[in-house]
Design a protein around this motif. Structure first.
Motif, PDB file in Angstrom:
ATOM      1  N   TYR A   1      -7.696  -1.495  -2.924  1.00  0.00           N
ATOM      2  CA  TYR A   1      -7.016  -0.254  -2.508  1.00  0.00           C
ATOM      3  C   TYR A   1      -5.889   0.074  -3.485  1.00  0.00           C
ATOM      4  N   VAL A   2      -5.052  -0.924  -3.712  1.00  0.00           N
ATOM      5  CA  VAL A   2      -3.914  -0.721  -4.614  1.00  0.00           C
ATOM      6  C   VAL A   2      -4.408  -0.323  -6.011  1.00  0.00           C
TER       7      VAL A   2
ATOM      8  N   ALA B   1       3.325  10.735  -9.081  1.00  0.00           N
ATOM      9  CA  ALA B   1       2.570  11.055 -10.302  1.00  0.00           C
ATOM     10  C   ALA B   1       1.907  12.424 -10.191  1.00  0.00           C
TER      11      ALA B   1
ATOM     12  N   ALA C   1       1.931   1.937  -3.446  1.00  0.00           N
ATOM     13  CA  ALA C   1       0.836   2.503  -4.245  1.00  0.00           C
ATOM     14  C   ALA C   1       0.673   3.996  -3.967  1.00  0.00           C
TER      15      ALA C   1
ATOM     16  N   ASP D   1      -9.843  -6.560  -0.420  1.00  0.00           N
ATOM     17  CA  ASP D   1      -9.889  -5.129  -0.121  1.00  0.00           C
ATOM     18  C   ASP D   1      -8.518  -4.483  -0.357  1.00  0.00           C
ATOM     19  N   HIS D   2      -7.484  -5.211   0.008  1.00  0.00           N
ATOM     20  CA  HIS D   2      -6.122  -4.713  -0.192  1.00  0.00           C
ATOM     21  C   HIS D   2      -5.849  -4.451  -1.675  1.00  0.00           C
ATOM     22  N   TYR D   3      -6.173  -5.425  -2.520  1.00  0.00           N
ATOM     23  CA  TYR D   3      -5.915  -5.240  -3.952  1.00  0.00           C
ATOM     24  C   TYR D   3      -6.819  -4.170  -4.546  1.00  0.00           C
TER      25      TYR D   3
ATOM     26  N   ALA E   1       2.695  15.641 -12.566  1.00  0.00           N
ATOM     27  CA  ALA E   1       1.614  16.281 -13.317  1.00  0.00           C
ATOM     28  C   ALA E   1       1.535  17.765 -12.955  1.00  0.00           C
TER      29      ALA E   1
ATOM     30  N   GLU F   1      -5.535   6.152 -10.223  1.00  0.00           N
ATOM     31  CA  GLU F   1      -5.272   7.582 -10.036  1.00  0.00           C
ATOM     32  C   GLU F   1      -3.888   7.950 -10.592  1.00  0.00           C
ATOM     33  N   VAL F   2      -2.928   7.047 -10.424  1.00  0.00           N
ATOM     34  CA  VAL F   2      -1.600   7.261 -11.016  1.00  0.00           C
ATOM     35  C   VAL F   2      -1.735   7.408 -12.534  1.00  0.00           C
TER      36      VAL F   2
ATOM     37  N   LEU G   1       1.591   7.294  -6.359  1.00  0.00           N
ATOM     38  CA  LEU G   1       0.581   8.311  -6.637  1.00  0.00           C
ATOM     39  C   LEU G   1       1.126   9.707  -6.311  1.00  0.00           C
TER      40      LEU G   1
ATOM     41  N   ARG H   1       0.838  -1.215   0.000  1.00  0.00           N
ATOM     42  CA  ARG H   1       0.000   0.000   0.000  1.00  0.00           C
ATOM     43  C   ARG H   1       0.866   1.255   0.000  1.00  0.00           C
TER      44      ARG H   1
ATOM     45  N   GLN I   1      -3.101  10.812 -13.383  1.00  0.00           N
ATOM     46  CA  GLN I   1      -2.108  11.870 -13.193  1.00  0.00           C
ATOM     47  C   GLN I   1      -1.044  11.837 -14.291  1.00  0.00           C
ATOM     48  N   ARG I   2      -0.664  10.614 -14.648  1.00  0.00           N
ATOM     49  CA  ARG I   2       0.342  10.456 -15.696  1.00  0.00           C
ATOM     50  C   ARG I   2      -0.185  11.036 -17.014  1.00  0.00           C
TER      51      ARG I   2
ATOM     52  N   LEU J   1      -2.425  13.379 -17.309  1.00  0.00           N
ATOM     53  CA  LEU J   1      -2.440  14.839 -17.172  1.00  0.00           C
ATOM     54  C   LEU J   1      -1.046  15.409 -17.438  1.00  0.00           C
ATOM     55  N   GLN J   2      -0.050  14.723 -16.874  1.00  0.00           N
ATOM     56  CA  GLN J   2       1.327  15.200 -17.038  1.00  0.00           C
ATOM     57  C   GLN J   2       1.733  15.206 -18.509  1.00  0.00           C
TER      58      GLN J   2
ATOM     59  N   LYS K   1      -5.466   3.341  -6.257  1.00  0.00           N
ATOM     60  CA  LYS K   1      -4.300   4.228  -6.328  1.00  0.00           C
ATOM     61  C   LYS K   1      -3.675   4.189  -7.716  1.00  0.00           C
TER      62      LYS K   1
ATOM     63  N   LEU L   1      -7.875  -9.400   1.906  1.00  0.00           N
ATOM     64  CA  LEU L   1      -6.914  -9.394   0.806  1.00  0.00           C
ATOM     65  C   LEU L   1      -7.536  -8.766  -0.444  1.00  0.00           C
TER      66      LEU L   1
END
Lengths: 127, 283
Positions: free
Chosen positions: B95-96, A96, A89, B91-93, A100, B102-103, A93, A86, B106-107, B109-110, B99, B89
């Protein structure tokens, strides 16, 4: 009589041995790779300027990384692995977002500069 | 399920109905467990955000790799969830995955901004060229304006530099006082010197040859000084203005006619300093 006690001891030891080996089996090893990735991702994020541009995400990543290290101390290795993942991750972020944000700022500066030059040209043309 | 049916069918023949019921209940509970896993909010959210990112052409174009890695963890999350045994588990994946989506955003956007930056750099070059052309145009116009101004001041370019000749009408006869009509000339010179800050002015007084030579010399000095004083009052720095009197020693016309003498009675202002600008603006 003697031999029966001996047998009991042997049996007890065998049972203990099985329990110990089972315990060893069920407790996974320290998640070295995940922890290394997490530390690395945090550093990369900071180098990208996350402290300035993505402080919330960076803080979260740091907290998760800390929690992972704490879990290692408590021998909770599976938990440590997930926490480290986590942290990766969130650190990625943060990086990133920082990247950006930097590009968008650079774009805005460029646009403002051009706008300023245009206004200047127009001002001269009017005069 | 098979076990459940078997238990039920054997149940009728069994003497112990209670045991059969317990077995049946257990089986029901087990099938319930293996059937539909509980809904997982974080996984629903991850699935939704992945789908919307995946449908975004900008993200698909710029952040395909990042989307792939989000897809990987999403697949893991879904498969763990389907097995229904390790909700934490799953839930863990989830979560990842959230994120990573979202990466990807953002990438994208960049890279979108980076693309724009390249375009803007070209644009900036264009505008810079435009500005340069405008600057040249402006300089030209300034030169034209200066030439017009010099014409208005009746200044000429000579080997001594830029010279402006003021006739004796600026002065009262035989005196160094400026006549009331001189104000316009003074303010024009003042404007010129304010505009061209590097220019200095040497004010030279001249007379005709009538009367006493010493008196003529003194008069030429006094008249030059009057102009200097008037310019200082007009706001020009004293250090930029020097004076000299030549009396009757440098006539520009004959002293035998009244017209020649009128031409000889004069004040000349020689502008120095910015020689480059003088040369540039020359005819």
């Amino acid at each position: 009589m003697h031999s029966s006690v001996f047998n009991q001891v042997i049996r007890g030891m065998a049972v203990a041995g099985i329990v110990v080996s089972l315990a060893a089996c069920s407790s996974p090893p320290k998640p070295k790779a995940e922890l290394a990735l997490s530390a690395n991702a945090l550093e990369t994020a900071e180098q990208a300027g996350a402290r300035e541009y993505a402080p919330v995400e960076l803080r979260r990543a740091r907290e998760l990384n800390q929690a992972a290290l704490a879990a290692v101390q408590k021998e909770k290795m599976s938990s440590a692995k997930l926490l480290a993942e986590r942290a990766v991750a969130d650190a990625e972020l943060a990086r990133a977002i920082a990247n950006a944000e930097k590009s968008q700022q650079a774009l805005k500066e460029l646009q403002d500069g051009i706008e300023l030059m245009r206004t200047e040209i127009q001002r001269v043309q009017v005069n | 399920m098979m076990q459940f049916i078997q238990n039920q069918t054997t149940g009728h023949t069994s003497p112990n109905r209670k045991a059969t019921l317990t077995l049946a209940l257990t089986a029901v509970l087990m099938t319930a467990c293996a059937g539909a896993p509980k809904q997982l909010e974080s996984l629903d959210a991850a699935n939704a955000s992945y789908s919307s990112a995946n449908e975004d052409p900008v993200i698909a174009k710029h952040a395909a790799l990042e989307l792939d890695s989000a897809r990987e963890s999403l697949d893991l999350a879904n498969s763990v969830h389907r097995k229904g045994k390790r909700p934490k588990l799953a839930d863990h994946y989830a979560y990842v995955t959230s994120k990573r989506v979202e990466v990807a955003r953002q990438r994208a956007l960049q890279l979108q901004a980076d693309e724009q930056i390249e375009l803007m750099k070209v644009e900036r070059q264009k505008v810079q060229l435009e500005a340069r052309a405008e600057e040249i145009e402006l300089a030209k116009r300034e030169t034209v304006a200066l030439q017009q101004q010099l014409r208005d001041m009746q200044a000429e370019h000579t080997e001594r530099g830029l010279v402006m000749t003021l006739g004796d009408v600026l002065f009262e006869t035989g005196a160094a006082n400026l006549a009331p009509g001189s104000a316009a000339s003074i303010s024009r010179i003042g404007d010129f010197m304010r505009q061209y800050k590097n220019r200095t002015a040497r004010i030279e007084g001249h007379t005709d040859s009538m009367g006493n030579e010493d008196t003529n010399y003194d008069l030429s000095v006094s008249r030059a000084n009057s102009i200097r004083t008037a310019l200082i009052q007009n706001g020009i720095e004293p250090a930029r203005i020097s004076t000299v009197g030549f009396g009757e020693s440098r006539p520009v016309a004959t002293n035998n006619t009244s017209d020649g003498r009128r031409q000889n009675r004069r004040v000349e202002i020689v502008f120095g300093g910015d020689s480059a600008q003088v040369a540039d603006s020359g005819q």
